[in-house]
Scaffold this motif. Structure first.
Motif, PDB file in Angstrom:
ATOM      1  N   ALA A  22      47.577  34.722  -6.864  1.00 47.01           N
ATOM      2  CA  ALA A  22      48.747  34.027  -7.384  1.00 47.01           C
ATOM      3  C   ALA A  22      49.542  34.964  -8.279  1.00 47.01           C
ATOM      4  N   LYS A  24      52.752  34.534 -11.272  1.00 51.62           N
ATOM      5  CA  LYS A  24      53.673  33.684 -12.048  1.00 51.62           C
ATOM      6  C   LYS A  24      53.462  32.215 -11.729  1.00 51.62           C
ATOM      7  N   GLY A  25      52.207  31.841 -11.531  1.00 56.32           N
ATOM      8  CA  GLY A  25      51.875  30.443 -11.298  1.00 56.32           C
ATOM      9  C   GLY A  25      52.034  29.982  -9.868  1.00 56.32           C
ATOM     10  N   GLU A  26      52.544  30.843  -8.986  1.00 61.19           N
ATOM     11  CA  GLU A  26      52.711  30.467  -7.582  1.00 61.19           C
ATOM     12  C   GLU A  26      51.593  31.061  -6.746  1.00 61.19           C
ATOM     13  N   ASP A 228      42.873  29.169 -15.231  1.00 60.37           N
ATOM     14  CA  ASP A 228      43.755  30.313 -15.409  1.00 60.37           C
ATOM     15  C   ASP A 228      45.113  29.895 -15.969  1.00 60.37           C
ATOM     16  N   ARG A 229      45.677  28.828 -15.411  1.00 62.93           N
ATOM     17  CA  ARG A 229      46.987  28.374 -15.882  1.00 62.93           C
ATOM     18  C   ARG A 229      46.899  27.793 -17.287  1.00 62.93           C
ATOM     19  N   SER A 232      46.907  30.865 -19.485  1.00 64.85           N
ATOM     20  CA  SER A 232      48.180  31.562 -19.446  1.00 64.85           C
ATOM     21  C   SER A 232      49.286  30.786 -20.150  1.00 64.85           C
ATOM     22  N   GLU A 233      49.305  29.477 -19.939  1.00 62.13           N
ATOM     23  CA  GLU A 233      50.369  28.635 -20.487  1.00 62.13           C
ATOM     24  C   GLU A 233      49.960  27.954 -21.795  1.00 62.13           C
ATOM     25  N   LYS A 235      47.689  25.667 -22.506  1.00 59.26           N
ATOM     26  CA  LYS A 235      47.584  24.221 -22.399  1.00 59.26           C
ATOM     27  C   LYS A 235      46.332  23.725 -23.107  1.00 59.26           C
ATOM     28  N   ARG A 290      43.032  38.915 -14.337  1.00 62.08           N
ATOM     29  CA  ARG A 290      44.419  38.572 -14.649  1.00 62.08           C
ATOM     30  C   ARG A 290      45.137  39.856 -15.054  1.00 62.08           C
ATOM     31  N   ASP A 295      51.609  38.872 -14.605  1.00 64.44           N
ATOM     32  CA  ASP A 295      51.095  37.512 -14.413  1.00 64.44           C
ATOM     33  C   ASP A 295      50.528  37.332 -13.008  1.00 64.44           C
ATOM     34  N   THR A 297      47.086  36.785 -10.774  1.00 63.53           N
ATOM     35  CA  THR A 297      45.719  36.258 -10.850  1.00 63.53           C
ATOM     36  C   THR A 297      45.015  36.491  -9.521  1.00 63.53           C
TER      37      THR A 297
END
Length: 331
Positions: A22, A24-26, A228-229, A232-233, A235, A290, A295, A297
């Motif tokens: 992935a 940038k989150g995609e 991972d997200r 990264s973000e 959360k 990462r 960004d 992964t």
């Protein structure tokens, strides 16, 4: 997104497991290859569950830092505050355990890996281990240190290690395909593990209680991407301070449950900051990397313990970096 990459030509007939790539989150790739159960020709797919070995350590580290942020624990205090009468406990801090600088040697589990081990039994065995060095002086990778961290977590919280992770880390992130593995539980989509001894064979049995806190988790590439997200973000519990502690390099470029390295990609004349950890346990190998500036992964889970997961990861990173430079990815 446009891509000229031919993932199938890279993995077909070469890799047994699952892979997620992935940026940038995609998600660029999320797929299984080979078989989760060779005997029955059951294919691997994105939801197949694999033992992740020492990648467990990052979950243990985050759980400990969660207690730290709640002021229930101080990472700089001696572990004797939490483990009564532990040898040299006043000199060994929680920070030392997290960074593999406690001086505690690795616990040899081979003679008892087929047996169920309680946390108390493991701690008693660890207590008998001599110090390899003074706390804080040297890096020495130690599963035993992370077993002590899991035990400290239980003592402070009053919950089992498994329940603490489930309640405070896994369920809030909808990671319902991750947990503590044991052979008694019927676990849907669990991969079988294999080794190579002249030819492919079923791996040696290990009771997963032996890897308590240091390598006893299973997961999927999809769940690990949720993790991972979240990191990264930032959360849920991943505050700025917690993230800083996780990825602050200490001796041997080890943070809390992660290696932090500046890696060279010679063919591309590039270097990149990479945070990563591998995992290996009977029949399984794993790698989670990462690439911070881009960004990117990469998550690899394999049910062959001889799979060169780091080599494959490095090649995948180079593919994505090269594709970015040529404009093959438009994300």
């Amino acid at each position: 997104m446009k891509s000229h990459l031919t993932w199938e030509s890279y993995f077909s007939g070469y890799f047994n497991g699952t892979v997620l790539v992935a940026q940038k989150g995609e998600v660029l790739l999320s797929k299984g290859y080979g078989f989760s159960k060779l005997e029955h020709n059951v294919p691997n797919y994105a939801k197949t569950k694999f033992r992740i070995g020492s990648m467990t350590k990052q979950f243990t580290a985050v759980a400990i830092l969660h207690l730290f942020e709640l002021n229930n624990l101080n990472v700089h205090e001696g572990i004797n505050k939490y483990l009564f009468n532990y040898p040299n406990g006043q000199s060994i801090s929680v920070h030392h355990l997290l960074t593999h600088t406690s001086g505690i040697s690795n616990l040899n589990y081979f003679h008892s890996m087929r047996l169920y081990n309680t946390a108390e039994k493991l701690v008693e065995r660890i207590k008998e281990l001599p110090l390899l060095s003074e706390p804080g002086e040297q890096f020495s990778y130690s599963n035993a240190g992370y077993m002590l961290l899991a035990y400290i977590l239980e003592k402070i919280s009053g919950l089992s290690y498994e329940d603490y992770l489930r309640i405070y880390l896994l369920e809030p992130l909808s990671m319902y395909s991750t947990g503590c593995d044991n052979f008694r539980t019927i676990l849907k989509d669990r991969a079988s593990g294999y080794s190579m001894w002249g030819e492919v064979c079923n791996t040696e049995f290990i009771d997963m209680s032996t890897a308590y806190g240091a390598g006893n988790l299973y997961s999927t590439i999809e769940d690990l991407f949720l993790w991972d997200r979240a990191i990264s973000e930032k959360k849920y519990i991943f505050s700025e301070e917690l993230t800083r502690l996780l990825f602050n390099p200490n001796l041997n470029n080890y943070g809390y449950g992660w290696f932090i390295t500046e890696d060279d990609y010679t063919n591309l004349l590039l270097s990149r900051l990479r945070v990563h950890h591998s995992g290996g346990i009977n029949g399984f190998s794993a790698e989670y990397s990462r690439i911070i500036p881009d960004d990117i992964t990469i998550i690899l889970l394999s049910n062959f313990d001889s799979t060169p997961v780091y080599t494959i990861t490095k090649q995948l990173i180079e593919i994505v970096l090269e594709s970015n430079s040529k404009g093959l990815f438009d994300i």
